[in-house]
Design an enzyme around this catalytic site. Structure first.
Site, short mmCIF file in Angstrom:
data_model
loop_
_atom_site.label_atom_id
_atom_site.label_comp_id
_atom_site.label_asym_id
_atom_site.label_seq_id
_atom_site.Cartn_x
_atom_site.Cartn_y
_atom_site.Cartn_z
N CYS A 163 -3.40 -3.00 4.36
CA CYS A 163 -2.50 -4.05 4.83
C CYS A 163 -2.90 -5.43 4.35
O CYS A 163 -2.25 -6.42 4.70
CB CYS A 163 -2.44 -4.03 6.36
SG CYS A 163 -2.04 -2.41 7.02
N GLU A 223 0.83 -1.20 0.00
CA GLU A 223 0.00 0.00 0.00
C GLU A 223 0.87 1.26 0.00
O GLU A 223 0.40 2.35 0.25
CB GLU A 223 -0.95 0.00 1.20
CG GLU A 223 -0.27 -0.03 2.54
CD GLU A 223 -1.18 0.47 3.66
OE1 GLU A 223 -1.63 -0.37 4.43
OE2 GLU A 223 -1.43 1.69 3.74
N HIS A 250 -2.73 -9.79 12.09
CA HIS A 250 -2.15 -8.56 11.55
C HIS A 250 -1.86 -7.66 12.74
O HIS A 250 -2.72 -7.47 13.60
CB HIS A 250 -3.12 -7.88 10.59
CG HIS A 250 -2.71 -6.48 10.26
ND1 HIS A 250 -1.49 -6.18 9.69
CD2 HIS A 250 -3.34 -5.29 10.44
CE1 HIS A 250 -1.39 -4.87 9.53
NE2 HIS A 250 -2.50 -4.31 9.98
#
Lengths: 471, 471
Positions: free
Chosen positions: B121, B87, B251
């Site tokens: 993400c 990203e 994450h």
């Protein structure tokens, strides 16, 4: 397990959307003081669609996904994967796919895999391959995939400006498709080049080296064709000949490049097997057989001779796919599928049993040549129904022509709006068909709000731009 | 055909790279005038890696792909697909994947599918799923897939700045993997929200609503877990219990959120089947069973109680995956796989036969919970060899600590460099390990040039930034 393996996975249904705002290339020529025919013959383009201040890649994709689901009678809960290909960046992190989730969330379906795929005009092809692979993989859950290509192609003042355009295409993916992938017949070429790119992050316009990009396109075509022929021979047990395909569909930045590309393919085909060709072909192309690759990309004489030799085949195998790209312009990721949609529009059910070969190109560069087998299948997923649903002739006809001044004024406005916040649009939906989404506002936090044109003439239906922190 | 179906498709090999430049969170606290423990306990972070002016997401990915191929002895010709999740946008059109093609072109391999996947993400997870699906699809040609996650997380001055980080991870994909996908065990949740996004195109920094993003993360976790449990029950014929998984990997934007997430999972699990839980759990969590979802996300008492109940399980099933994220910071797409790499580093061959469940989250939002089965396999694709190749302890140890002033000075310089052209970098490669790629120059056409740190102390090897129009 083997019995459950999905067969003939591919495209079940398509729809296409392009903005109603259009400018004639002939009028642009006159306005720009270009020589007569520079855009219409030199580029081979007729007309160009463009987004007004109420349309963007998000609104176009919301529109085309909604119309596809509605026209083919697909329950939004039946979608298990949704992927977007685009190179028109509105947000560098939040995918266009998440904007499209609004359509599915209200039906209680949030379990939908997939994000956005990015590399110039190739992102849609990457998304399409990903979606087909998903159906063929162990992670498939039996639901449909949905691929969306959406782009607005705009260029700074200069020679590339008439090669703009705008459109969104949606494709429903599943087994037993009228448009089935021959997945083993596929050749790619990927390379690191700077032919067209978007490094100036604050501007919507690309940096373009037009001459390099054209050479890269033709080099990529050659390499993909070589790889494709190798795989064809490996899997089919015989060399590939152009007669093994009924139609060829190209990524179409402008029609002249498509003409040159098919001529290049004919020349490559001649080089692969000169002895099998007729006397006229040998005579016209023979003299160029000893050129180096580099020389051959630069030779105007070869270009002319090969286009001449290719002409009858071009009219038969390529021309039927050129309508929308010539009329709407370059649609980046949507361009090749708009060309394919033109073929279905022109030939519909007569395509059953035919093989179509597509060449997808994205600058930077990524490219693939791949093969589709067109099949007789049942309503609503039939070629004739797809042609009817897309209604291309009516969509082209109902556009409104604007003078070049209005087109340029719109681009100027959008230069200021690109990456901006805290503004409301004209909210002018007068040209839009009922059901079309359009942008109404971007708030101080850059959050975007869209409405849909209602079926009653001037009323609209507001769409919430956010879910958790309502506006 | 059925006999050829690849089995146990997944991750064969991994490598990770993070910049040698690091700043201690304790030092940042003091520098920022934050209360003691705000970053180290409040966020749960120890240290943060950051890119100096010679490193970026392209150089890091060039490095990690090169080291993976070299350390596992993979011929670049054996790669048939290469996908990138990121990203961190350097170019809005040209994919990072095309930069990586330089490694393969010099070995004559340009027939490599795949582009970049984008949604915050989550892009690396999308790329990973795509690559695994490719191996399981009809279009697989028998070669390896390669997935790269590469990001540099930087934030404007303010409370989010200590949650930065930088890293790249490469994963080799194929059948008979030590890290195999259980593809049917997968639950996703995708939704349209503005919790973290990058609409200011001229700035590298995101717009962040920290509180909303944390709530979105926990809501997504709940929904993914619900979907995951449904699919587990459907395919395994029994309800899922936390004891059915040996490890959970999240994450990890900052460790505190991982602690909260696992506690949330324990609370969800309690709500699914309260009667099966022990008396202490019932007593501590029972009072919160009647809260609405919204109330439960806001309740500090629930947060505290569930973290307390979850603590022993957290230490056993989550803590072994927290090392790199706590030491390097948020690595966006690489973050969850850096957590997974930490687990392999800590437990290596003892993971054989274990099930690991991962939760991938990308703001905007896209999220998936999925399951991996860890297996005993042969060198070089074994868990113990992966742990050895990654050499995490040595990489962490050999970083250089900088004072906060130097970190902030670097961010200031990079603010000016973001989207800029026509500059040369410091070319200072003194901290880099041999074989590391680094940025030397961006020319007037925005073309980027990289070199590799040579194995002799200070000499370097130039890498051509362009192919067709050399510099």
């Amino acid at each position: 397990m083997a019995a459950e393996t999905p067969k003939n996975v591919g495209i079940l249904a398509l729809d296409i959307y392009f903005p109603p705002n259009a400018v004639q290339q002939e009028a642009l020529e006159a306005h720009d003081g270009a020589s007569k025919g520079k855009y219409t013959i030199g580029l081979g383009q007729d007309c160009m669609s463009f987004c007004s201040d109420v349309e963007d890649v998000i609104s176009m994709s919301l529109t085309v996904v909604s119309t596809l689901l509605e026209k083919y009678g697909i329950d939004p809960k039946q979608i298990g994967r949704l992927e977007v290909g685009s190179e028109t960046v509105i947000d560098k992190s939040k995918s266009i796919k998440t904007f499209l989730m609004q359509i599915f969330e209200k039906h209680g379906n949030t379990d939908i895999e997939g994000v956005d795929s990015t590399n110039a005009c190739y992102g849609g092809t990457a998304a399409l391959f990903n979606c087909v692979n998903w159906v063929e993989s162990n992670s498939w859950d039996g639901r449909y995939g949905l691929v969306v290509c959406t782009d607005s192609a705009v260029y700074a003042e200069g020679p590339a400006r008439p090669t703009g355009g705008a459109a969104a295409i949606a494709m429903l993916i599943g087994p037993d498709a009228p448009i089935a992938f021959e997945s083993k017949l596929r050749g790619s070429h990927m390379s690191h080049v700077y032919d067209f790119y978007k490094p100036d992050l604050a501007s919507e316009y690309p940096v373009v080296d037009g001459k390099l990009s054209q050479t890269c396109y033709l080099m990529a075509l050659d390499t993909c064709y070589k790889n494709f022929c190798q795989k064809y021979e490996k899997h089919e047990g015989k060399p590939f000949a152009l007669s093994d395909a009924d139609y060829f569909v190209f990524h179409s930045p402008y029609n002249k490049l498509v003409q040159k590309s098919f001529a290049r393919l004919v020349f490559s085909d001649f080089l692969r097997n000169p002895s099998s060709k007729d006397e006229v072909t040998k005579e016209k192309l023979g003299p160029f057989a000893t050129l180096s690759d580099d020389e051959s990309y630069q030779s105007r004489d070869l270009e002319k001779a090969s286009q001449q030799v290719a002409k009858p085949l071009y009219d038969e195998k390529v021309q039927p796919s050129t309508l929308i790209p010539k009329q709407v312009g370059n649609m980046y990721t949507a361009s090749i599928y708009a060309a394919f949609a033109s073929l279905i529009h022109n030939k519909h059910s007569s395509l059953e049993g035919k093989r179509v070969i597509l060449f997808s190109y994205g600058s930077g560069l990524t490219s693939t040549m791949f093969s589709l087998q067109l099949r007789e299948t049942k309503h609503p997923f039939s070629l004739s129904n797809i042609a009817q649903v897309m209604d291309v002739a009516e969509k082209l006809k109902s556009r409104q022509e604007f003078p070049p001044e209005k087109f340029i004024e719109t681009l100027k406005l959008m230069e200021h709006r690109y990456g901006a916040k805290d503004y409301v649009t004209s909210k002018d939906s007068s040209l839009l068909a009922p059901g079309t989404f359009y942008l109404t506002e971007v708030d101080t936090m850059y959050r975007r709000f869209y409405a849909t044109k209602s079926s009653e003439s001037n009323s609209t239906h507001a769409v919430n731009g956010v879910i958790s922190n309502g506006h």
